[in-house]
Design a protein around this motif. Structure first.
Motif, mmCIF file in Angstrom:
data_model
loop_
_atom_site.group_PDB
_atom_site.id
_atom_site.type_symbol
_atom_site.label_atom_id
_atom_site.label_comp_id
_atom_site.label_asym_id
_atom_site.label_seq_id
_atom_site.Cartn_x
_atom_site.Cartn_y
_atom_site.Cartn_z
ATOM 1 N N GLY A 1 -6.257 -15.558 10.430
ATOM 2 C CA GLY A 1 -6.685 -14.321 11.060
ATOM 3 C C GLY A 1 -6.360 -13.059 10.289
ATOM 4 N N CYS A 2 -5.918 -13.193 9.051
ATOM 5 C CA CYS A 2 -5.605 -12.015 8.234
ATOM 6 C C CYS A 2 -6.900 -11.447 7.657
ATOM 7 C CB CYS A 2 -4.661 -12.379 7.092
ATOM 8 S SG CYS A 2 -3.051 -12.939 7.634
ATOM 9 N N SER A 3 -7.096 -10.168 7.834
ATOM 10 C CA SER A 3 -8.256 -9.488 7.275
ATOM 11 C C SER A 3 -7.823 -8.798 5.984
ATOM 12 C CB SER A 3 -8.794 -8.466 8.274
ATOM 13 O OG SER A 3 -9.878 -7.766 7.727
ATOM 14 N N LEU A 4 -8.261 -9.343 4.879
ATOM 15 C CA LEU A 4 -7.830 -8.859 3.570
ATOM 16 C C LEU A 4 -9.029 -8.480 2.715
ATOM 17 C CD1 LEU A 4 -5.332 -11.769 2.874
ATOM 18 C CD2 LEU A 4 -4.726 -9.489 3.638
ATOM 19 N N GLN A 5 -8.831 -7.513 1.851
ATOM 20 C CA GLN A 5 -9.796 -7.198 0.819
ATOM 21 C C GLN A 5 -9.139 -7.577 -0.511
ATOM 22 O OE1 GLN A 5 -8.753 -4.349 2.915
ATOM 23 N NE2 GLN A 5 -10.158 -5.235 4.398
ATOM 24 N N ILE A 6 -9.937 -8.149 -1.395
ATOM 25 C CA ILE A 6 -9.359 -8.561 -2.672
ATOM 26 C C ILE A 6 -10.133 -7.941 -3.818
ATOM 27 C CG2 ILE A 6 -8.402 -10.723 -1.852
ATOM 28 C CD1 ILE A 6 -10.785 -12.130 -3.161
ATOM 29 N N GLY A 7 -9.413 -7.702 -4.890
ATOM 30 C CA GLY A 7 -9.997 -7.287 -6.156
ATOM 31 C C GLY A 7 -9.656 -8.345 -7.180
ATOM 32 N N SER A 8 -9.824 -8.051 -8.438
ATOM 33 C CA SER A 8 -9.522 -9.051 -9.464
ATOM 34 C C SER A 8 -8.019 -9.230 -9.658
ATOM 35 C CB SER A 8 -10.187 -8.676 -10.783
ATOM 36 O OG SER A 8 -9.694 -7.430 -11.226
ATOM 37 N N THR A 9 -7.220 -8.239 -9.235
ATOM 38 C CA THR A 9 -5.763 -8.355 -9.421
ATOM 39 C C THR A 9 -4.966 -7.913 -8.198
ATOM 40 O OG1 THR A 9 -5.638 -6.137 -10.370
ATOM 41 C CG2 THR A 9 -5.896 -7.988 -11.916
ATOM 42 N N PHE A 10 -5.607 -7.692 -7.053
ATOM 43 C CA PHE A 10 -4.849 -7.203 -5.896
ATOM 44 C C PHE A 10 -5.394 -7.744 -4.583
ATOM 45 C CE2 PHE A 10 -8.309 -4.207 -6.341
ATOM 46 C CZ PHE A 10 -8.711 -3.988 -5.029
ATOM 47 N N ILE A 11 -4.523 -7.709 -3.576
ATOM 48 C CA ILE A 11 -4.884 -7.976 -2.189
ATOM 49 C C ILE A 11 -4.517 -6.729 -1.408
ATOM 50 C CG2 ILE A 11 -4.296 -9.289 -0.119
ATOM 51 C CD1 ILE A 11 -4.023 -11.750 -1.779
ATOM 52 N N GLN A 12 -5.424 -6.319 -0.510
ATOM 53 C CA GLN A 12 -5.203 -5.101 0.268
ATOM 54 C C GLN A 12 -5.461 -5.400 1.742
ATOM 55 O OE1 GLN A 12 -7.185 -1.612 -1.313
ATOM 56 N NE2 GLN A 12 -7.690 -0.922 0.741
ATOM 57 N N TRP A 13 -4.711 -4.764 2.613
ATOM 58 C CA TRP A 13 -4.920 -4.902 4.051
ATOM 59 C C TRP A 13 -4.581 -3.588 4.730
ATOM 60 C CZ3 TRP A 13 -0.868 -6.795 1.357
ATOM 61 C CH2 TRP A 13 0.402 -6.398 1.744
ATOM 62 N N GLN A 14 -5.049 -3.469 5.954
ATOM 63 C CA GLN A 14 -4.777 -2.268 6.729
ATOM 64 C C GLN A 14 -3.518 -2.492 7.554
ATOM 65 O OE1 GLN A 14 -7.982 -0.957 9.215
ATOM 66 N NE2 GLN A 14 -7.275 1.155 9.132
#
Length: 191
Positions: free
Chosen positions: A68-81
């Motif tokens: 249930g984790c809503s994450l955004q990913i890039g080529s070198t990072f994970i981001q969440w609110q």
């Protein structure tokens, strides 16, 4: 309370493993720095950063989405609110993907597989070691990110710095116990 001999032996062995892990931890942390310098001097980290990091980020993000984790990913990072509405970012560098655990696994393989065991049982042990180490590294990364999400950066950093090393040593201790107990078979003596 009455404990059986086998449970007493199990408790004693678990205590012994815990003591060994705590004794080895300073050496392990120091050896990681040594291995890191070797990899950097040879330039191998570029391949790890370019190929393995994005792959593991996608895999970890996919697995965490199952929780249930809503994450955004890039080529070198994970981001969440965060719960406060801001964004939190964790960067995954080449040094985070667990290659040190594989080096330690391969070092232990030299002595662990040197006994008089069948070739097939040695190959099965090797396969379990490689696959298990990969899965343990994925689990370790997932747990670190979950701790960051649940508790914030301060505790997440402490968890990352110490838990990762202890987790690796526990995995290798379990792996070799399991291999000797259930997988490795002695060669039959020919008369």
């Amino acid at each position: 309370m009455n404990y059986s001999k086998s449970s007493t032996k199990t408790f004693r062995n678990l205590f012994f493993v815990a003591v060994i892990i705590l004794l080895i931890l300073p050496f392990w942390i120091t050896s990681q720095e040594f291995f890191t310098r070797i990899v950097m001097s040879m330039g191998w980290y570029r391949s790890i950063q370019a190929v393995i990091v994005p792959y593991e980020l996608h895999l970890i993000s996919l697995l965490l989405s199952l929780f249930g984790c809503s994450l955004q990913i890039g080529s070198t990072f994970i981001q969440w609110q965060t719960s406060q509405g801001g964004n939190e970012v964790i960067y995954l560098a080449w040094n985070c993907v667990g290659w040190q655990t594989f080096i330690l696994l391969f070092i232990t393989l030299f002595s662990g597989l040197s006994g008089n065991h069948t070739f097939l049982s040695k190959m099965i042990t090797l396969g379990i070691g490689i696959m298990g180490t990969y899965l343990i590294n994925c689990l370790r990364l997932m747990l670190i990110i979950l701790v960051y999400i649940w508790t914030g950066r301060t505790f997440g950093t402490i968890f990352h710095d110490y838990f990762s090393n202890i987790f690796t040593l526990i995995w290798l201790s379990f792996y070799w116990w399991f291999s000797y107990k259930f997988v490795l078979e002695e060669k039959q003596k020919n008369n």
